[in-house]
Design a protein around this motif. Structure first.
Motif, PDB file in Angstrom:
ATOM      1  N   GLU A  76     -12.806  -5.732 -15.847  1.00  0.00           N
ATOM      2  CA  GLU A  76     -11.949  -5.474 -14.690  1.00  0.00           C
ATOM      3  C   GLU A  76     -10.879  -6.548 -14.593  1.00  0.00           C
ATOM      4  O   GLU A  76     -10.765  -7.399 -15.461  1.00  0.00           O
ATOM      5  CB  GLU A  76     -12.798  -5.455 -13.437  1.00  0.00           C
ATOM      6  CG  GLU A  76     -13.826  -4.351 -13.464  1.00  0.00           C
ATOM      7  CD  GLU A  76     -14.777  -4.479 -12.303  1.00  0.00           C
ATOM      8  OE1 GLU A  76     -14.702  -3.633 -11.411  1.00  0.00           O
ATOM      9  OE2 GLU A  76     -15.578  -5.419 -12.292  1.00  0.00           O
ATOM     10  N   SER A  77     -10.144  -6.522 -13.511  1.00  0.00           N
ATOM     11  CA  SER A  77      -9.069  -7.499 -13.402  1.00  0.00           C
ATOM     12  C   SER A  77      -9.666  -8.890 -13.290  1.00  0.00           C
ATOM     13  O   SER A  77     -10.671  -9.104 -12.630  1.00  0.00           O
ATOM     14  CB  SER A  77      -8.217  -7.193 -12.173  1.00  0.00           C
ATOM     15  OG  SER A  77      -9.029  -7.195 -11.029  1.00  0.00           O
ATOM     16  N   GLN A 127      -1.813  10.673 -20.567  1.00  0.00           N
ATOM     17  CA  GLN A 127      -2.722   9.702 -21.164  1.00  0.00           C
ATOM     18  C   GLN A 127      -3.476  10.330 -22.320  1.00  0.00           C
ATOM     19  O   GLN A 127      -3.611   9.739 -23.392  1.00  0.00           O
ATOM     20  CB  GLN A 127      -3.709   9.191 -20.114  1.00  0.00           C
ATOM     21  CG  GLN A 127      -4.808   8.330 -20.699  1.00  0.00           C
ATOM     22  CD  GLN A 127      -5.719   7.784 -19.620  1.00  0.00           C
ATOM     23  OE1 GLN A 127      -5.393   6.820 -18.950  1.00  0.00           O
ATOM     24  NE2 GLN A 127      -6.871   8.392 -19.464  1.00  0.00           N
ATOM     25  N   HIS A 186      -9.697  -1.092 -18.762  1.00  0.00           N
ATOM     26  CA  HIS A 186     -10.770  -1.189 -17.785  1.00  0.00           C
ATOM     27  C   HIS A 186     -11.485   0.157 -17.669  1.00  0.00           C
ATOM     28  O   HIS A 186     -12.466   0.275 -16.960  1.00  0.00           O
ATOM     29  CB  HIS A 186     -10.214  -1.579 -16.411  1.00  0.00           C
ATOM     30  CG  HIS A 186      -9.303  -0.535 -15.862  1.00  0.00           C
ATOM     31  ND1 HIS A 186      -7.955  -0.492 -16.135  1.00  0.00           N
ATOM     32  CD2 HIS A 186      -9.556   0.555 -15.116  1.00  0.00           C
ATOM     33  CE1 HIS A 186      -7.428   0.555 -15.543  1.00  0.00           C
ATOM     34  NE2 HIS A 186      -8.380   1.212 -14.918  1.00  0.00           N
ATOM     35  N   ASP A 187     -10.961   1.142 -18.371  1.00  0.00           N
ATOM     36  CA  ASP A 187     -11.473   2.502 -18.240  1.00  0.00           C
ATOM     37  C   ASP A 187     -12.548   2.772 -19.294  1.00  0.00           C
ATOM     38  O   ASP A 187     -12.259   2.906 -20.480  1.00  0.00           O
ATOM     39  CB  ASP A 187     -10.292   3.470 -18.421  1.00  0.00           C
ATOM     40  CG  ASP A 187     -10.677   4.904 -18.086  1.00  0.00           C
ATOM     41  OD1 ASP A 187     -11.879   5.249 -18.161  1.00  0.00           O
ATOM     42  OD2 ASP A 187      -9.780   5.684 -17.749  1.00  0.00           O
ATOM     43  N   LEU A 188     -13.784   2.869 -18.849  1.00  0.00           N
ATOM     44  CA  LEU A 188     -14.881   3.071 -19.789  1.00  0.00           C
ATOM     45  C   LEU A 188     -14.816   4.443 -20.444  1.00  0.00           C
ATOM     46  O   LEU A 188     -15.330   4.641 -21.533  1.00  0.00           O
ATOM     47  CB  LEU A 188     -16.230   2.902 -19.071  1.00  0.00           C
ATOM     48  CG  LEU A 188     -16.609   1.449 -18.840  1.00  0.00           C
ATOM     49  CD1 LEU A 188     -17.793   1.337 -17.918  1.00  0.00           C
ATOM     50  CD2 LEU A 188     -16.934   0.793 -20.171  1.00  0.00           C
ATOM     51  N   GLY A 189     -14.166   5.397 -19.774  1.00  0.00           N
ATOM     52  CA  GLY A 189     -14.032   6.713 -20.376  1.00  0.00           C
ATOM     53  C   GLY A 189     -13.149   6.649 -21.614  1.00  0.00           C
ATOM     54  O   GLY A 189     -13.435   7.245 -22.644  1.00  0.00           O
ATOM     55  N   VAL A 190     -12.079   5.901 -21.505  1.00  0.00           N
ATOM     56  CA  VAL A 190     -11.182   5.742 -22.660  1.00  0.00           C
ATOM     57  C   VAL A 190     -11.933   5.073 -23.807  1.00  0.00           C
ATOM     58  O   VAL A 190     -11.833   5.468 -24.973  1.00  0.00           O
ATOM     59  CB  VAL A 190      -9.951   4.896 -22.262  1.00  0.00           C
ATOM     60  CG1 VAL A 190      -9.181   4.455 -23.476  1.00  0.00           C
ATOM     61  CG2 VAL A 190      -9.075   5.687 -21.319  1.00  0.00           C
ATOM     62  N   ALA A 225     -15.099   5.133 -24.385  1.00  0.00           N
ATOM     63  CA  ALA A 225     -16.095   6.034 -24.965  1.00  0.00           C
ATOM     64  C   ALA A 225     -15.472   6.976 -25.963  1.00  0.00           C
ATOM     65  O   ALA A 225     -16.098   7.397 -26.928  1.00  0.00           O
ATOM     66  CB  ALA A 225     -16.785   6.824 -23.856  1.00  0.00           C
ATOM     67  N   LEU A 228     -21.548  -1.312 -13.899  1.00  0.00           N
ATOM     68  CA  LEU A 228     -20.250  -0.661 -14.089  1.00  0.00           C
ATOM     69  C   LEU A 228     -20.438   0.822 -14.365  1.00  0.00           C
ATOM     70  O   LEU A 228     -19.808   1.683 -13.770  1.00  0.00           O
ATOM     71  CB  LEU A 228     -19.549  -1.334 -15.268  1.00  0.00           C
ATOM     72  CG  LEU A 228     -18.043  -1.492 -15.213  1.00  0.00           C
ATOM     73  CD1 LEU A 228     -17.632  -2.141 -13.927  1.00  0.00           C
ATOM     74  CD2 LEU A 228     -17.593  -2.343 -16.387  1.00  0.00           C
ATOM     75  N   SER A 255     -21.461   2.787 -11.361  1.00  0.00           N
ATOM     76  CA  SER A 255     -20.574   2.874 -10.201  1.00  0.00           C
ATOM     77  C   SER A 255     -19.387   3.787 -10.448  1.00  0.00           C
ATOM     78  O   SER A 255     -18.595   4.029  -9.550  1.00  0.00           O
ATOM     79  CB  SER A 255     -20.074   1.487  -9.825  1.00  0.00           C
ATOM     80  OG  SER A 255     -19.228   0.988 -10.824  1.00  0.00           O
ATOM     81  N   PRO A 297     -17.584   7.203 -10.796  1.00  0.00           N
ATOM     82  CA  PRO A 297     -17.808   8.633 -10.579  1.00  0.00           C
ATOM     83  C   PRO A 297     -17.490   9.393 -11.861  1.00  0.00           C
ATOM     84  O   PRO A 297     -16.534   9.076 -12.550  1.00  0.00           O
ATOM     85  CB  PRO A 297     -16.810   8.988  -9.467  1.00  0.00           C
ATOM     86  CG  PRO A 297     -15.835   7.901  -9.436  1.00  0.00           C
ATOM     87  CD  PRO A 297     -16.414   6.697 -10.067  1.00  0.00           C
ATOM     88  N   VAL A 319     -15.099  -9.545  -7.613  1.00  0.00           N
ATOM     89  CA  VAL A 319     -14.963 -10.454  -8.747  1.00  0.00           C
ATOM     90  C   VAL A 319     -14.795 -11.899  -8.283  1.00  0.00           C
ATOM     91  O   VAL A 319     -15.124 -12.836  -8.996  1.00  0.00           O
ATOM     92  CB  VAL A 319     -13.767 -10.031  -9.623  1.00  0.00           C
ATOM     93  CG1 VAL A 319     -13.599 -10.946 -10.797  1.00  0.00           C
ATOM     94  CG2 VAL A 319     -13.954  -8.610 -10.103  1.00  0.00           C
TER      95      VAL A 319
END
Lengths: 377, 324, 362
Positions: free
Chosen positions: C71-72, C219, C242-246, C248, C283, C286, C288, C305
């Motif tokens: 994250e930041s 994106q 910071h995007d866990l979807g990216v 993955a 992470l 949390s 969605p 943080v």
């Protein structure tokens, strides 16, 4: 906190039977594009919102999703009359807001509040928290005595999970998530019935987003709030919304109950949107079917004729799509779609295919063009 | 969906996290306080403040301690000063800066002159700032909050300001002098008038920028009255550039007032010393006693420099980008 | 799959998941980039020193896609800037090593770094508008890279620029060459930046939040483009996000950063299936998710943080961790290395699954 933020909470005296709290009919917001040196000529309009119908039941959450330029933020502000609608009607609990005079409108604001995306810029940096929270109370004459007002504020801070010592502090002394809570507290302190949340979590860190989403959830349960949540994050909206509406270039293209929408998206744009959202699961990511849209969003100053999505739609047909604008029609119970070929696409009779990329100029490309929204105060 | 007592659960988690975090007591630190703190640490600010402090001190209590009266023409009386013959004694043990052309003690006149000069500068700036901010504030608030009519009001006011700007400042000053006759008040009003358009445009621009800020929209959404938004939100956040400009205007006001006195538009009464007038009077005696011109000139420059240092330091301290 | 204009158009079909493994076969023994104990400390005037990066180590093999997630404030962007030598000299102290193809980048001088930047290592930033010069046409900016590093003359550079723009899916590239950045949309600008980055076929590409400022559908297009470019040219990619979807969808190996240190490293499937570090678990819990049922509660990580202990005093994540033990405060936790499957974590009380699941993964 199990009790309402203050005694005369309006929601306690009204039936929460799911009757509509907000009804929007054919709402449009056009911004004039002016050009000229001395005298501004209106050369066109940015059709930010172009004929939207929606209804929000009391106590429910309506999620409005879409990408940038689709007009969702403008719609949210137009509903609250922060941006003057060009045409259409907004009825809040039976009262027509678009024709309300300045003073009655101001008084009405007590019942419908807004939470903003960027907590830093939506809080006056020179006001401390106590002042921020008291301001709303003073503006509406809530709280007979100072002690009563202080009590309301204290309970509101409790409700959003902020400590009491926050009152003497200033916004820049807090973290992003805490600032957003302050924004929520500011809206809550008036005891509203409707809250329009404009991208409430997108400016926050990922792990904080969940905190705020949970908070909004809990507040709705205890206070009987009605939410209009505007967001671009499909996953977050799915989580908290009962009904979801998808916007594209100023119009609603699909609207359904949250589970129905995500289980079976019927509009081509919705399908593309959902397939584009990254999922934090490698196996799902590897397996999923991607529908990639070509090129950019068309300019809202010059939207395509007919169906607005036809320039990028993988299922576009030679008939109807280019000249006839589809109406938002109920194709399944509670599931409205604006597309001419819903059933054919759903059944698979029509197959998607490649599209050519059309380049689009950003709106403010040409010199001395001014696009200015009027803020109605 | 969710369970009861959400506030308590949320509160508990936050408290847990606050273990390693900031203190729970103490007052908040407002942006003004932070700016003041930054200012205190800035060497330019300290230098400027010291310079100005010295001058203000001189102006305030100096006149009580001067060795001679500023109007006593001693030198002529005792025959030491004979301007016609080209004799104006310079610095000596009894007269630290020598005599002026009328036999008065230059040092005493310089000290007493400080009071007059600073007064002119301050009053002129106040005039300019008050009138300018009034015009600019109304214009800015009208434009930002008043809708269509507000923007028209703003346009009208700004055209008036533009006309003021279009007039050359010297012409403006001379016109005012012609109207009111040469005097100290004339100089103050003239210099103030020159500053009006600057403050007007500055405050107006600042207020319009703030009127578009999201916290103004938020206040509107809250149902706060327009007047309170303008005075309580927009104005306080628009003041920073005005404060900086004020210190810079003080610097230039002193110089401009001196220039106008130099041209003879100021107080014709020779008894009350004022640095600009002293500079003006000294020009005939440059060959005989250049010090008579140099001393006031240096004093004016240093004072202006002090204000400028302070002004620049204030600009840095109030810079919103440096906020936490 | 070859890249041409039609590829930027719509297409439907499964992403080439199977092809992911193909590139990794080209890996030789030594890693392309090896970062060891990188530390970056900012020493501003009149303020305490800040350790933005505090001992980060990771490796990138040839053709591998490595993710730096956090994250930041976790230090991921500063890490990449340090590797590229783009941090200011004054007020910044950089320590550790970053060995790229045998050379320690942190010890190189300006001239040597300028040679490497653009040609061997290229970088893409988050905001395309501020990364492009607004008063210079796109074509000139792309050509500049070619002239500088591949020593082409201007006519050749123009031709290649047009080809590059076409390769990244910008339509009508000849016309685009003469246009300015503000005349393109955000997605197209990012493509232009990608074109500039791959112009000299670098061995390593660093992408710092390349799609954060873009809409979701744009994106998806951009990530797809990146994936194809990287795979077809064998370029290694460091994906900072910071995007866990990216992550993955794109990365082979994932490093999770917190408070300036790497707290977990693993290959992507094991990381998402069995995260060890409580921060990673938090992470993942949390976020969605589109594919989960609506009733699932989100479990946020409490606090923020800002609530962190300095590493020398213990685990930085301890104030927010629900698995905190006494051992967590007092000494900083060391990296624990698991051999099979190859992964590391920095925790004395990790969420370790039962041995049965471990076997499955390996």
């Amino acid at each position: 906190m199990t009790t309402a933020t203050h005694d005369s909470h309006p929601n306690e005296s009204r039936p929460s039977d799911g009757a509509p709290l907000l009804t929007v009919r054919d709402l449009s917001v056009y911004f004039p594009i002016t050009r000229g040196l001395l005298f501004d000529r209106v050369v066109g309009h940015v059709k930010a919102v172009d004929g939207v119908d929606l209804t929000i039941a009391r106590g429910s959450t309506y999620g409005l999703v879409g990408e940038s330029g689709c007009g969702k933020s403008t719609l949210g502000r137009a509903i609250l009359q922060l941006v003057p609608p060009t045409s259409g009607s907004v009825r809040f609990d039976g009262v027509e807001l678009t024709t309300l005079g300045a003073q009655p409108l101001r008084a009405m604001r007590r019942r419908m509040q807004m939470i903003f995306q960027d907590p830093m810029s939506s809080l006056d940096p020179r006001q401390n928290i106590e002042s921020i929270l008291t301001e709303g109370l003073s503006a509406h004459g809530i709280g007979a005595s100072r002690a009563e007002r202080r009590d309301i504020i204290a309970r509101t801070l409790d409700a959003v999970g902020l400590p009491q010592w926050a009152l003497s502090r200033y916004p820049h002394e807090f973290s992003g998530g805490q600032r957003q809570r302050i924004g929520i507290a500011r809206a809550l302190v008036l005891g509203p019935e409707l809250i329009v949340a404009d991208e409430p979590v997108s400016a926050l860190d990922v792990s904080i987003q969940a905190q705020v989403l949970n908070l909004l959830d809990e507040l709705q349960a205890t206070l009987g709030l009605t939410y209009l949540v505007i967001a671009h994050d499909l996953a977050a909206v799915r989580h908290i919304a009962d009904v979801v509406g998808v916007m594209y270039l100023g119009t609603l293209v699909e609207e359904a109950a949250s589970d129905d929408l995500y289980a079976q998206p019927l509009h081509p744009y919705t399908r593309a949107l959902m397939s584009a959202v990254p999922v934090p699961d490698p196996e799902v990511e590897d397996r999923r079917e991607r529908i990639l849209l070509a090129g950019d969003l068309p300019s809202p100053a010059n939207p395509p004729a007919g169906c607005r999505f036809h320039t990028r739609c993988p299922w576009v047909q030679p008939t109807r799509c280019r000249d006839e604008r589809p109406q938002l029609v109920e194709h399944r119970p509670g599931h409205r779609v604006a597309c001419h070929f819903v059933e054919d696409i759903a059944s698979g009779r029509l197959q998607p295919r490649q599209r050519e990329v059309e380049l689009v100029r950003p709106v403010a490309d040409t010199a001395d063009v001014a696009v200015g929204p009027d803020v109605l105060v | 969906m969710s369970v009861l007592s959400p506030g308590r659960k949320v509160e508990k988690l936050d408290r847990l996290a606050e273990l390693a975090a900031a203190s729970a007591d103490g007052r908040g630190v407002s942006l003004w306080r932070e700016a003041a703190r930054r200012l205190r640490r800035n060497p330019s600010a300290i230098a400027g403040a010291v310079i100005l402090g010295i001058f203000v001190l001189i102006a305030a209590i100096g006149p009580f301690f001067v060795p001679y009266g500023p109007t006593e023409t001693i030198g002529v009386a005792n025959g030491e000063v004979r301007p016609a013959a080209g004799i104006i004694p310079g610095p000596s043990a009894e007269h630290w800066l020598g005599y002026d052309h009328l036999g008065r003690d230059e040092f005493s006149r310089m000290v007493v002159g400080a009071r007059q000069t600073l007064l002119v500068g301050v009053v002129a700036t106040l005039i300019g700032m008050t009138v300018g901010c009034l015009i600019g504030g109304i214009a800015g608030a009208a434009h930002g909050l008043g809708g269509r009519w507000g923007r028209r009001v703003d346009t009208v006011l700004m055209r008036i300001v533009d006309m003021m700007l279009a007039l050359p400042s010297l012409l403006l000053a001379i016109s005012i002098a012609a109207l009111l006759g040469p005097s100290l008040a004339t100089v103050m009003i003239a210099v103030g008038a020159i500053a009006v358009p600057i403050f007007a445009r500055l405050l107006r621009g600042s207020m319009i920028a703030q009127a578009n800020a999201e916290y103004v929209l938020a206040a509107t959404a809250l149902g706060v009255r327009k007047r309170r938004i303008a005075l309580g939100h927009i104005l306080p956040n628009s003041l920073a550039p005005v404060l900086v400009q004020m210190t810079l205007t003080l610097a230039t006001a002193i110089i401009e007032a001196a220039a106008l006195s130099f041209l003879g538009l100021g107080n014709p009464d020779p008894s009350t010393p004022e640095w600009g007038k002293m500079l003006s009077d000294a020009q005939r005696y440059l060959e005989i006693s250049p010090g008579l011109a140099i001393y006031p000139a240096i004093a004016i420059i240093i004072t202006a420099f002090g204000f400028t240092l302070l002004g620049e330091a204030m600009r840095e301290a109030l810079d919103p980008k440096l906020r936490a | 799959m070859s890249l041409s204009t039609s590829d930027s158009a719509t297409w439907v079909g499964a992403t080439s998941a199977g092809a992911r493994g193909a590139n990794r076969g080209s890996r030789s023994g030594a890693p392309l980039l090896e970062v060891t104990d990188l530390s970056v400390t900012f020493t501003p005037r009149e303020a305490p020193a800040v350790a933005a990066v505090d001992g980060v180590s990771f490796t990138v093999d040839e053709g591998e896609v490595v993710g730096l997630v956090g994250e930041s404030g976790c230090g991921k962007s500063v890490t990449s800037l340090a590797i590229m030598g783009l941090l200011p000299r004054r007020g910044v102290q950089v320590g550790g090593r970053a060995v790229f193809a045998g050379q320690d980048l942190l010890t190189l001088g300006d001239a040597a770094l300028r040679d490497i930047r653009g040609r061997e290592i290229a970088m893409i930033f988050q905001d395309p508008l501020s990364s492009l010069n607004p008063v210079v046409p796109i074509g000139v900016q792309v050509a500049e890279v070619l002239v500088r590093h591949r020593k082409l003359d201007r006519a050749q550079a123009r031709r290649e620029s047009a080809e590059l723009l076409e390769r990244v899916g910008i339509p009508d590239p000849q016309r685009r060459l003469r246009e300015y950045p503000h005349q393109l949309s955000g997605g197209m600008r990012q493509r232009a930046l990608i074109a500039m980055a791959v112009a000299c076929q670098p061995r390593l590409l660093i992408a710092d939040e390349p799609t954060t400022a873009l809409d979701v559908t744009i994106q998806a297009q951009t990530l797809d483009l990146l994936k194809d470019l990287v795979r077809s040219s064998g370029t290694a990619l460091i994906m900072i996000t910071h995007d866990l979807g990216v992550v993955a969808g794109m990365c082979d190996t994932v490093n999770v950063l917190y408070a300036g240190r790497v707290v977990e490293t693993a290959e992507r499937v094991p990381l998402f299936a069995n995260p060890y570090h409580p921060y990673t678990v938090g992470l993942l819990g949390s976020i969605p998710r589109l594919d989960r049922a609506r009733g699932d509660r989100l479990t946020p990580i409490p606090g923020s943080v800002r609530d962190q202990l300095p590493w020398p005093e213990g685990c930085a994540f301890a104030p927010r961790c629900d698995r905190r033990t006494d051992a967590c405060i007092g000494r900083p936790p060391q990296l624990t290395r698991v051999v099979v499957p190859p992964r590391t974590h920095r925790c004395v009380n990790p969420v370790v699954p039962a041995p049965a699941t471990l076997e499955e993964v390996s």
